[in-house]
Structure formats: C-alpha cells, structure tokens
Design an enzyme around this catalytic site. Structure first.
Site, PDB file in Angstrom:
ATOM      1  N   LYS A 171      65.540  60.101  25.279  1.00 21.37           N
ATOM      2  CA  LYS A 171      66.464  59.981  26.435  1.00 21.37           C
ATOM      3  C   LYS A 171      67.444  58.813  26.285  1.00 21.37           C
ATOM      4  O   LYS A 171      67.508  57.920  27.135  1.00 21.37           O
ATOM      5  CB  LYS A 171      65.691  59.863  27.755  1.00 21.37           C
ATOM      6  CG  LYS A 171      64.854  61.089  28.085  1.00 21.37           C
ATOM      7  CD  LYS A 171      64.293  61.019  29.492  1.00 21.37           C
ATOM      8  CE  LYS A 171      63.476  62.232  29.867  1.00 21.37           C
ATOM      9  NZ  LYS A 171      62.155  62.318  29.185  1.00 21.37           N
ATOM     10  N   ASP A 173      72.979  54.950  26.543  1.00 23.89           N
ATOM     11  CA  ASP A 173      73.828  53.756  26.461  1.00 23.89           C
ATOM     12  C   ASP A 173      75.160  54.127  25.804  1.00 23.89           C
ATOM     13  O   ASP A 173      75.404  55.297  25.499  1.00 23.89           O
ATOM     14  CB  ASP A 173      73.075  52.658  25.682  1.00 23.89           C
ATOM     15  CG  ASP A 173      73.433  51.256  26.171  1.00 23.89           C
ATOM     16  OD1 ASP A 173      74.615  51.010  26.488  1.00 23.89           O
ATOM     17  OD2 ASP A 173      72.522  50.413  26.217  1.00 23.89           O
TER      18      ASP A 173
END
Ligand code: S5P
Length: 259
Positions: free
Chosen positions: A93, A96
């Site tokens: 997951k 950024d």
C-alpha cells in the site's frame, strides 16, 4: 449481476505478461482465491503457504509484520511459488510521492521489486506514485494494483475518488494491472479486480473490517479474485478451509461467466 469472459479468453486479450500468467494459473488451477498470509514468523508463513498453495492463484504478504525476516525466507517463498504455481503479491500500500515510493519499493530491508510479482498503491498522492513504482517495477515485469475501494467501515475511498483511481489506472495500464476494490469498477477485461474482506458468512471484526461471501463478491459484485486471510489461517484446517473458499469462488465464477 455482470457477466464476464472466461479466464482463458481474457488471458488472450490482456497485454501485461503478468496478467496473462495470472489468468492462466486461475484457469489451470480452477481458482480465484488469493491467500493473505498475515502471520508474524517466517516458518509459520512458509508452513501455511505450503499447505494452502495447491488451492490459490496468489499468496499475499505483509513482509513488514514478520519478526524474523531474512533473505532466505524470500528464497523459500519463491520456491513454494514455483512448486505450487502462484504469484506473490506484497500488500505494501504505497502512498507517497513518486521519488519516495521508488526507493521504498526497491531499497531498504525488503527490496520488494526483486521478488513480489504484484504490489499495490493508494492513488491519493496522484499519478506520481505509479510513475515512481513503474520506474523500478516495469523493468522487472512487475505489476501494480491501485486501491480504488476498501473493505473497512468509514473508509474514504468512495465516489469521485474511486472514479479518479480507475482513470489513473487506464492512463498507466502498462503497469497497473487492476484494482483492490469491493465490486467491479470497469468492464475493460484487462483489469483484474481483487476483493478483500471475504469469509464464508458475512460479518466483521472489532476493528472495522467488513466481510462478504465469495458468492456475493464474485457472483453479485463481479469481482475476479477473493482475498482471504483469517478465514484460512485461523481455521483448524487451513488447507481444507482454502479448498472450501476455492470451490465457492470458482463456482460463483462459473455461474456468472459466459462461455
Ligand atoms: O480494503 C482493504 C484492502 C486490503 S489489501 N481491506 C483489507 O482487508 N485488505 C487486506 O486484506 C488486509 O490488509 C489483510 O491483509 C487482508 C484481509 O484479511 P482478513 O483476515 O480480514 O481476511
């Protein structure tokens, strides 16, 4: 309920070699089950995967919960992937900016792009997250799933966010092979829909997880792959539990697909 092509037909249509490989595994092993092996010791992971491996098309990991992680573990996991013919999906997951996820994916302790066929990312940073992962994933023939919806109560991945995520995938379909979602989001046969939050009866846990059954997920909601964690590894007989999920998922697929 939505009809879809059979796995072997889709395998001919998809462009990404990984999607092709996955659909061929699903066809030959007659399974749309992904096992989420969320346990915290290498040996536990490997023993469970060896038992459950014959029934699954994917093993999904959270390597950062493993207490005694080491490189030999990855070698052993890859051996099991060859032995039982499944793909490895690291459920990282990423969320950024592109430059950061590129390093998170290829460096550090886990070097995920070296061993995970599939990983996933949140779309919240914008398409830079996909660009960054693609830089170090595509040269290794890796694929990425975008998290378009979540299974947990009160999650914010809904409506316009979900739609924008599908658009992001369409624009980067050379690397994005599908979605984490709770129902089918597009009829484009290239994209694989994978749905977590699956048990043999509906319900939930005490921390917001919500469960649907294989029949609802594959049959009614038109997803392609069921992701099951506790329903298998907490069962008294994980191998038999996996067999039951496999049969339920495959039966639901046969009912809703066109031949
Ligand atoms: O929305 C999501 C997305 C994911 S990838 N909901 C989820 O539950 N997952 C993952 O699926 C979660 O991190 C866990 O590894 C697995 C579900 O596990 P279970 O034990 O509830 O079946």
């Amino acid at each position: 309920s939505k009809k879809s092509l059979r796995y072997h037909e889709r395998a001919e249509i998809v462009a990404h070699p990984l999607s092709k490989q996955l659909l061929k595994i699903m066809d030959s092993k007659q399974t749309n089950l992904a096992f989420s092996v969320d346990v915290t010791k290498c040996q536990q992971v490997l023993e469970l995967v060896d038992k459950v491996g014959p029934h699954v098309c994917i093993v999904k990991t959270h390597v950062d919960i493993i207490e005694d992680f080491n490189d030999d573990f990855i070698t052993a996991l890859q051996k099991l992937a060859d032995k039982h013919n499944f793909l490895i999906f690291e459920d990282r997951k990423f969320a950024d900016i592109g430059n950061t996820v590129k390093h998170q994916y290829s460096s550090g302790v886990y070097k995920i792009n070296q061993w995970a066929h599939i990983t996933n990312a949140h779309s919240v940073p914008g398409d830079g997250v996909v660009q960054g992962l693609k830089d170090v994933g595509l040269p290794k023939n890796r694929g990425c799933l975008l998290i378009a919806e979540m299974s947990s109560t009160g999650n914010l991945a809904t409506g316009e966010y979900t739609k924008a995520t599908v658009k992001m995938a369409e624009e980067q379909a050379d690397f994005v092979i599908g979605f984490i979602c709770t129902s089918r989001l597009t009829d484009d046969p290239r994209f694989l829909h994978m749905t977590p939050g699956v048990q043999l009866s509906a319900g939930g846990d005490s921390l917001g997880q919500q469960y649907l059954t294989p029949n609802i997920v594959i049959g009614d909601r038109g997803s392609d792959i069921i992701i099951v964690g506790r329903g298998i590894y907490k069962a008294d007989d994980p191998s038999n539990a996996a067999k039951l999920f496999k049969e339920a998922g495959y039966e639901a697929y046969l009912k809703q697909s066109v031949d």
